[in-house]
Each structure stands twice: as structure tokens, then as C-alpha cells.
Motif scaffolding. Structure first.
Motif, PDB file in Angstrom:
ATOM      1  N   LEU A  85      27.401 106.670  -8.852  1.00 36.87           N
ATOM      2  CA  LEU A  85      28.503 107.632  -8.819  1.00 36.87           C
ATOM      3  C   LEU A  85      28.858 108.049 -10.242  1.00 36.87           C
ATOM      4  N   VAL A  86      29.583 109.147 -10.381  1.00 37.20           N
ATOM      5  CA  VAL A  86      29.887 109.708 -11.705  1.00 37.20           C
ATOM      6  C   VAL A  86      31.372 109.572 -11.999  1.00 37.20           C
ATOM      7  N   PRO A  87      31.756 108.746 -12.988  1.00 35.30           N
ATOM      8  CA  PRO A  87      33.167 108.607 -13.344  1.00 35.30           C
ATOM      9  C   PRO A  87      33.694 109.869 -14.040  1.00 35.30           C
ATOM     10  N   ALA A  88      34.951 110.201 -13.762  1.00 36.74           N
ATOM     11  CA  ALA A  88      35.637 111.293 -14.462  1.00 36.74           C
ATOM     12  C   ALA A  88      37.016 110.763 -14.871  1.00 36.74           C
ATOM     13  N   PRO A  89      37.119 110.106 -16.034  1.00 30.48           N
ATOM     14  CA  PRO A  89      38.406 109.553 -16.463  1.00 30.48           C
ATOM     15  C   PRO A  89      39.436 110.637 -16.756  1.00 30.48           C
ATOM     16  N   ILE A  90      40.698 110.324 -16.468  1.00 30.45           N
ATOM     17  CA  ILE A  90      41.818 111.225 -16.756  1.00 30.45           C
ATOM     18  C   ILE A  90      42.803 110.460 -17.632  1.00 30.45           C
ATOM     19  N   ASP A 165      18.359 111.376 -18.746  1.00 32.20           N
ATOM     20  CA  ASP A 165      19.063 112.658 -18.752  1.00 32.20           C
ATOM     21  C   ASP A 165      19.952 112.860 -17.526  1.00 32.20           C
ATOM     22  N   ASP A 166      20.091 111.798 -16.717  1.00 28.52           N
ATOM     23  CA  ASP A 166      21.043 111.847 -15.608  1.00 28.52           C
ATOM     24  C   ASP A 166      22.468 111.755 -16.149  1.00 28.52           C
ATOM     25  N   THR A 167      23.419 112.240 -15.362  1.00 29.79           N
ATOM     26  CA  THR A 167      24.815 112.240 -15.808  1.00 29.79           C
ATOM     27  C   THR A 167      25.419 110.847 -15.737  1.00 29.79           C
ATOM     28  N   PHE A 168      25.879 110.362 -16.873  1.00 27.18           N
ATOM     29  CA  PHE A 168      26.584 109.081 -16.970  1.00 27.18           C
ATOM     30  C   PHE A 168      28.048 109.249 -16.602  1.00 27.18           C
ATOM     31  N   SER A 169      28.663 110.315 -17.112  1.00 28.44           N
ATOM     32  CA  SER A 169      30.094 110.524 -16.874  1.00 28.44           C
ATOM     33  C   SER A 169      30.450 111.969 -17.175  1.00 28.44           C
ATOM     34  N   LEU A 170      31.487 112.455 -16.503  1.00 26.80           N
ATOM     35  CA  LEU A 170      32.146 113.688 -16.925  1.00 26.80           C
ATOM     36  C   LEU A 170      33.297 113.277 -17.819  1.00 26.80           C
ATOM     37  N   LEU A 171      33.398 113.920 -18.954  1.00 24.05           N
ATOM     38  CA  LEU A 171      34.438 113.576 -19.918  1.00 24.05           C
ATOM     39  C   LEU A 171      35.260 114.829 -20.165  1.00 24.05           C
ATOM     40  N   THR A 186      25.282 112.110 -20.801  1.00 29.58           N
ATOM     41  CA  THR A 186      24.133 111.517 -20.128  1.00 29.58           C
ATOM     42  C   THR A 186      23.963 110.039 -20.503  1.00 29.58           C
ATOM     43  N   PHE A 187      23.073 109.366 -19.786  1.00 30.87           N
ATOM     44  CA  PHE A 187      22.765 107.972 -20.110  1.00 30.87           C
ATOM     45  C   PHE A 187      22.072 107.872 -21.460  1.00 30.87           C
ATOM     46  N   ARG A 188      21.361 108.915 -21.857  1.00 27.97           N
ATOM     47  CA  ARG A 188      20.785 108.934 -23.207  1.00 27.97           C
ATOM     48  C   ARG A 188      21.893 108.947 -24.256  1.00 27.97           C
ATOM     49  N   ASN A 189      22.908 109.771 -24.025  1.00 27.50           N
ATOM     50  CA  ASN A 189      24.027 109.867 -24.972  1.00 27.50           C
ATOM     51  C   ASN A 189      24.732 108.529 -25.151  1.00 27.50           C
ATOM     52  N   ILE A 190      25.115 107.888 -24.047  1.00 25.67           N
ATOM     53  CA  ILE A 190      25.882 106.646 -24.155  1.00 25.67           C
ATOM     54  C   ILE A 190      25.002 105.510 -24.674  1.00 25.67           C
ATOM     55  N   GLY A 191      23.700 105.550 -24.321  1.00 25.88           N
ATOM     56  CA  GLY A 191      22.786 104.542 -24.843  1.00 25.88           C
ATOM     57  C   GLY A 191      22.641 104.649 -26.349  1.00 25.88           C
ATOM     58  N   TYR A 192      22.503 105.890 -26.840  1.00 25.90           N
ATOM     59  CA  TYR A 192      22.419 106.113 -28.280  1.00 25.90           C
ATOM     60  C   TYR A 192      23.699 105.643 -28.973  1.00 25.90           C
ATOM     61  N   SER A 193      24.854 106.060 -28.435  1.00 23.33           N
ATOM     62  CA  SER A 193      26.133 105.737 -29.066  1.00 23.33           C
ATOM     63  C   SER A 193      26.383 104.241 -29.130  1.00 23.33           C
ATOM     64  N   SER A 194      25.865 103.511 -28.153  1.00 23.66           N
ATOM     65  CA  SER A 194      26.122 102.075 -28.079  1.00 23.66           C
ATOM     66  C   SER A 194      25.116 101.243 -28.857  1.00 23.66           C
ATOM     67  N   TYR A 386      30.561 121.283 -18.422  1.00 26.52           N
ATOM     68  CA  TYR A 386      30.439 121.311 -16.967  1.00 26.52           C
ATOM     69  C   TYR A 386      30.921 122.648 -16.404  1.00 26.52           C
ATOM     70  N   LYS A 387      30.058 123.307 -15.648  1.00 26.91           N
ATOM     71  CA  LYS A 387      30.374 124.576 -14.990  1.00 26.91           C
ATOM     72  C   LYS A 387      30.799 125.675 -15.967  1.00 26.91           C
ATOM     73  N   ASP A 388      30.284 125.635 -17.177  1.00 24.47           N
ATOM     74  CA  ASP A 388      30.685 126.635 -18.173  1.00 24.47           C
ATOM     75  C   ASP A 388      29.470 127.038 -19.014  1.00 24.47           C
ATOM     76  N   PRO A 389      28.563 127.802 -18.429  1.00 24.17           N
ATOM     77  CA  PRO A 389      27.344 128.190 -19.154  1.00 24.17           C
ATOM     78  C   PRO A 389      27.624 129.032 -20.396  1.00 24.17           C
ATOM     79  N   GLN A 390      28.667 129.854 -20.354  1.00 22.87           N
ATOM     80  CA  GLN A 390      28.967 130.702 -21.520  1.00 22.87           C
ATOM     81  C   GLN A 390      29.382 129.852 -22.718  1.00 22.87           C
TER      82      GLN A 390
END
Length: 552
Positions: A85-90, A165-171, A186-194, A386-390
Motif C-alpha cells: 500500500l502507499v502511505p500519504a502522510p498529513i 521505481d515503484d511508489t514508496f509514498s506520496l509526500l 520511489t523506493f529508489r529515492n528512499i533507498g538512496y536517501s537512507s 502527482y497528477k500534475d504533468p505541467q
């Protein structure tokens, strides 16, 4: 294909296998610290993941998390990842409009509610029919209770195996202007950062961290939660704002990450008890010097901190110099939501490099465009908005992130941020002014805690400032005004003619998250401040230092 990194669940499983009985999470509840080992957390994560899927949630579904930092927040986040599942923290300080926007924009199927100071915004924003799960704290009535779900479900047998390249989280950003932007991490992003991004900091399983900055922000999520997970660190939490000092001392962190406003509150708190003249005297006496420094560090809970860090917003070099005199070296780092955390860090700390953000972290590249904008490339850079190609096409170009920050790289390769590309404003004389460097100079005055330099269309810029807590009660009016006037004169002597401040306005009330003048990450909402003080700063004055009530 790119570099592959471990996924968060793999690291949780690793530590649960190698150090099952080591304490991982420390949560104070009613002033008693409840501890969970790596094996306990691993078991609860798998059971909660199983429960999520039993509710009918399917791989790829978005689940929001709304609550303060707790052990249960970590467990919820890890369980969502394990279930696919994809977490979306608020942000736990978010108002009704923001909560509703994030839930609608992310198309969240469920929300997990934790500790909240005010449940009314969530109650008004959560739509009928959305699945609700409560963590074991006073919060809204929910369809499910996390503790019960964990107790009655077996551990998940088949854990999700995501691709890099799968989605780790919406931020969602803290929204300095308008609605927050959704960022696909993505999981690549969080893996790199960690891993790669923090190699220079030398994290190890002996490190102790404390989690208190909002977990909806990338700094806390990457630099505390997931760095702690990937490196086997022990993480403590804070029970409340009132217990914060005790909780930091109890956590005894070896790495302490904070934001400029808290460092400035620490400074004003120290000076309230030990005025600068007396502090300077004590530091000049060899036998007292070490005693005073040690006592201050112990009071702050930082006596064993090998790294003290500051990020998320600019901090005045004068504040960093002041802490250096106390033996507290604060290393400054730079990152963005769009870079999934750290990009550059001034570590090992070098006093001669105060004011810079150090060199790029391993695997990141930076460059300055022809118009002075900082550009970043590497596995840190997120996939898209997310949902903002422009917005995505405008910000991510040919493998480079256009940050919107103006930057410089010195002869040693160290980065310096000099302002925002779009924060330049034009005075009535047709000259452009960059507010951030001026604000940094004003903040050298320890009586000032917040500042916003503005002046679009005015003959000269004006600085509106907020005083540190209790200054008016502990410092007489003449001393205060003289100090502010001296600061004004000093910095005007360093500025170009068109940048010189016509005067300082001392605001009547602080800028807070609650009055919407600060983001949840303590950044000023510049556009709202400019609107609020537009009429006030336009009124003619005799210059110098004026109080808001004097010209309002």
C-alpha cells in the motif's frame, strides 16, 4: 536500470533477525517509556499489514496517516509498505481544508489516525464511507483499532516485493503558497536517501535518534525514520510539547536534527538564564569555561550528541557561531521534498565553512544554471508531481531538478543558497532585492526570532520582525531598542544602496502554524505575511525601530 538499494522491509527483517532483543523504539506514555524491540516491531508490522489487506485494501491503494510522531506511526508506515500500500502522510497540524484536499487528491481509501491536539479538522474533513483506523491514543472514534487488529491477525505470509521505481509514498509539501503539491517518492529515492546520502555522517547501530519533527516532512521521514531503520539505530519519541526537554534528555541522542527556529529558541532560553555579558565572562575563565559548556549541553540533552544538525530552512551564520562558542557545532544540511532528503551537508563540521551547506552527498550532482538557479541530479530526485504533468515538466528537465533556489558553489565545491529565484522583489526604484541574505544578517541579533523582509513597490525594503519569547519581560525597553537600532545600522552598512532597510517593524504577535503564517515545517508563508503587513509597512515613519502598535 540504475543502482538498486535495499527496501525498508528488508532492513526491518535484517535487524529483527540479527538483533531481535535490542530496543528499537522508545515511546513515552504518561511519563513511562514503553520500549519495543526489533523483533516485536517486525511482528507487529507483519500482523498489521495482514489486517490492512483483510479490510479489502489492494496493492497500490493509498492510505493516509494523520497523527503526531509515535512508535505506532513508524509501525503503520512499515506495515503499509509491507502490504504493498502507499502511505500519504498529513501534517498533524493541518486544517480541515488541507486534510480534505490531500484525501481527495490522493484518492485515499483509508486513513490511520493517531495523537492529535485537535480532532475537529479531521472529523470535518474525512468523508463518509472512508475506512478509519485508530492508533492507541485519544483520537476520533474509528472503524478499527490498531491494537486489536494486531492482536487478532496472523503475520503476513507474503510481503510485497517492490521494484526500485515503484511508489514508496506520496509526500505532500507543507504548502508555502496555495495547495500542497503531491510528490511521488520511489523506493529508489528512499533507498538512496537512507544509504548513500548519509554515508559521510557515519550512522551506526550505536546511534540514538529522537523523532519529533513532523513525519509528513521528508527531513524527518528520511533522516530519522528511515536512516534509523537502515542503520539499526534506537529511536525515541516525545510525549508532548511540555515534556520535550525531559524527553530529549531521556533519549540522550547521539544525532540531533532540528530546525533553525528551535535552535534560536534554545539560544534565547540560555540567554534568559545567563545574559550574554555574564556568559562571555564565564567562558573567558578557564575553570568555568568547561563547566558552563557541559552544563548547557546537559540541560539541552545534547551532552553525548556527536552530530547536531540544522535544516529545512536557512539559519543565520551568527547563530551557528554563537553555538560554536559553547562547544556545540551545528552542521547545516540541504535537501528538498523533491530530492527525498539530503543533498549536501557541511560534515565533518568546519567552522571556516559556516554559511555553506557543504559538498554534494555521494551520488548527487549539483550545478548552477546561467541565471543562478541550483540544479540537482541523481537517485535522490523524485519521479514526478502527482497528477500534475505541467508542473512536472516545468520542474524536472533533462534529468535535472530545477530547484527554484539561487545558489553558489565556492572554490572548494561547497554549496551556498542565496535566496529563491521567485522571492526577488522589485522596489519602487525599479531595483531587485533578494530578501533571504538580508534576513540572515538581521537574525544575528539574539533578541529577534522571526523576520520577513518585504517591500515590493516601496522606496526601500522594510524588515518586519518577531522578538524571541520573554524578551520584553527580561530586557528593558531602552536596551532592546538600542540593540535593534544598532543591528539596523550595522547591516545597512553592509548592503547596497537599493537594499538598505528603511526601518524595522516589531510585530505584536508571533507567526505560528496556528495563525497560518508558518508552514508545519516552520517556514514563513511569505505571501501571507506580505499581504498581512502590506498596509502597515507602506505607512510613512521616521525610520529606525518602530512597534507595530505605534504605526497600526
Amino acid at each position: 536500470m540504475g543502482v538498486s538499494y535495499p527496501i525498508p522491509y528488508e532492513m526491518l527483517k535484517k535487524w529483527a533477525s540479527e538483533t531481535p532483543d535490542k530496543v528499537y523504539l522508545r515511546q513515552p506514555v504518561n511519563r513511562v517509556v514503553q520500549e519495543k524491540t526489533w523483533s516485536q516491531v517486525h511482528d507487529e508490522v507483519l500482523r498489521l499489514a495482514s489486517a490492512f489487506l483483510a479490510m479489502g485494501l489492494q496493492k497500490g491503494d493509498v492510505v493516509a496517516i494523520l497523527g503526531k510522531n509515535t512508535a505506532e506511526w513508524f509501525i503503520t508506515d512499515f506495515a503499509l509498505g509491507a502490504a504493498g500500500l502507499v502511505p500519504a502522510p498529513i501534517y498533524f497540524t493541518a486544517g480541515e481544508e488541507t486534510i480534505r484536499y490531500v484525501l481527495e487528491h490522493s484518492e485515499a481509501k483509508a486513513i490511520v489516525l493517531g495523537k492529535l491536539d485537535d480532532t475537529a479538522p479531521a472529523k470535518a474533513a474525512i468523508p463518509d464511507g472512508m475506512i478509519t483506523i485508530s492508533q492507541p491514543y485519544d483520537t476520533l472514534p474509528c472503524d478499527h483499532q490498531m491494537t486489536e487488529l494486531i492482536s487478532r491477525h496472523e503475520p503476513l505470509a507474503k510481503v510485497n516485493e517492490p521494484g526500485m521505481d515503484d511508489t514508496f509514498s506520496l509526500l505532500y509539501t507543507s504548502g508555502t503558497t496555495g495547495h500542497p503539491k503531491g510528490i511521488v517518492v520511489t523506493f529508489r529515492n528512499i533507498g538512496y536517501s537512507s544509504t548513500k546520502a548519509v554515508q559521510a555522517l557515519g550512522y551506526s547501530s550505536d546511534d540514538r535518534l529522537i523523532s519529533y519533527l513532523p513525519l509528513a516532512h521528508i527531513t524527518e521521514r528520511a533522516m530519522v525514520q528511515h536512516v534509523g531503520l537502515f542503520h539499526g539505530c534506537t529511536v525515541s519519541f516525545v510525549e508532548s510539547l511540555e515534556t520535550f526537554p525531559d524527553d530529549v534528555r531521556n533519549a540522550n541522542p547521539t544525532v540531533f536534527i532540528s530546525v533553525p527556529r528551535l535552535w534560536m529558541k534554545f539560544q534565547s532560553g540560555i540567554l534568559a538564564k545567563l545574559p550574554q555579558k555574564k556568559l562571555d565572562l564565564y567562558l573567558k575563565i578557564p575553570i568555568l569555561n568547561s563547566i558552563v559548556k557541559k552544563k548547557i549541553k546537559k540541560t539541552l540533552g545534547l551532552e553525548n550528541a556527536r552530530i547536531c544538525g540544522s535544516g529545512a530552512a536557512p539559519i543565520s551564520p551568527a547563530v551557528l557561531e554563537w553555538f560554536c562558542t559553547l562547544g556545540i557545532d551545528i552542521t547545516e544540511g540541504f535537501g528538498m521534498s523533491e530530492t527525498s532528503g539530503l543533498v549536501a551537508v557541511q560534515y565533518p563540521f568546519k567552522r571556516a565553512k559556516i554559511g555553506t551547506l557543504g559538498k554534494p552527498s555521494n551520488g548527487s550532482e549539483i550545478k548552477i544554471s546561467s541565471d543562478g538557479e541550483l540544479m540537482i541530479s541523481g537517485d535522490c530526485v523524485v519521479k514526478e508531481y502527482y497528477k500534475d504533468p505541467q508542473q512536472t515538466s516545468e520542474t524536472f528537465k533533462d534529468g535535472w531538478l530545477c530547484t527554484g533556489d539561487k545558489g553558489e558553489i565556492d572554490k572548494d565545491g561547497c554549496l551556498r543558497i542565496t535566496g529563491r529565484v521567485k522571492e526577488l522583489f522589485k522596489t519602487g526604484k525599479g531595483k531587485y532585492v533578494a530578501p533571504v541574505p538580508i534576513e540572515s544578517l538581521v537574525l544575528e541579533n539574539p533578541y529577534i526570532e522571526q523576520i520577513c523582509v518585504m517591500g515590493y513597490g516601496l522606496p526601500q525594503p522594510v524588515a518586519v520582525v518577531v522578538l524571541a519569547d520573554d524578551v520584553t519581560e527580561t530586557v528593558d525597553n531602552k536596551t532592546l531598542r538600542d540593540s535593534l537600532a544598532n543591528t539596523l545600522n550595522k547591516i545597512n552598512g553592509q548592503l547596497e544602496a537599493h537594499e538598505k532597510l528603511s526601518h524595522l517593524v516589531v510585530a505584536d504577535e508571533p507567526w505560528t502554524i496556528e495563525n497560518d503564517l508558518l508552514t508545519p515545517t516552520m517556514k514563513i508563508r511569505r505571501n501571507l505575511l506580505e499581504k498581512r503587513y502590506e498596509e502597515l509597512i507602506s505607512r510613512p515613519t521616521k525610520g529606525g525601530v518602530v512597534m507595530e502598535r505605534e504605526v497600526a
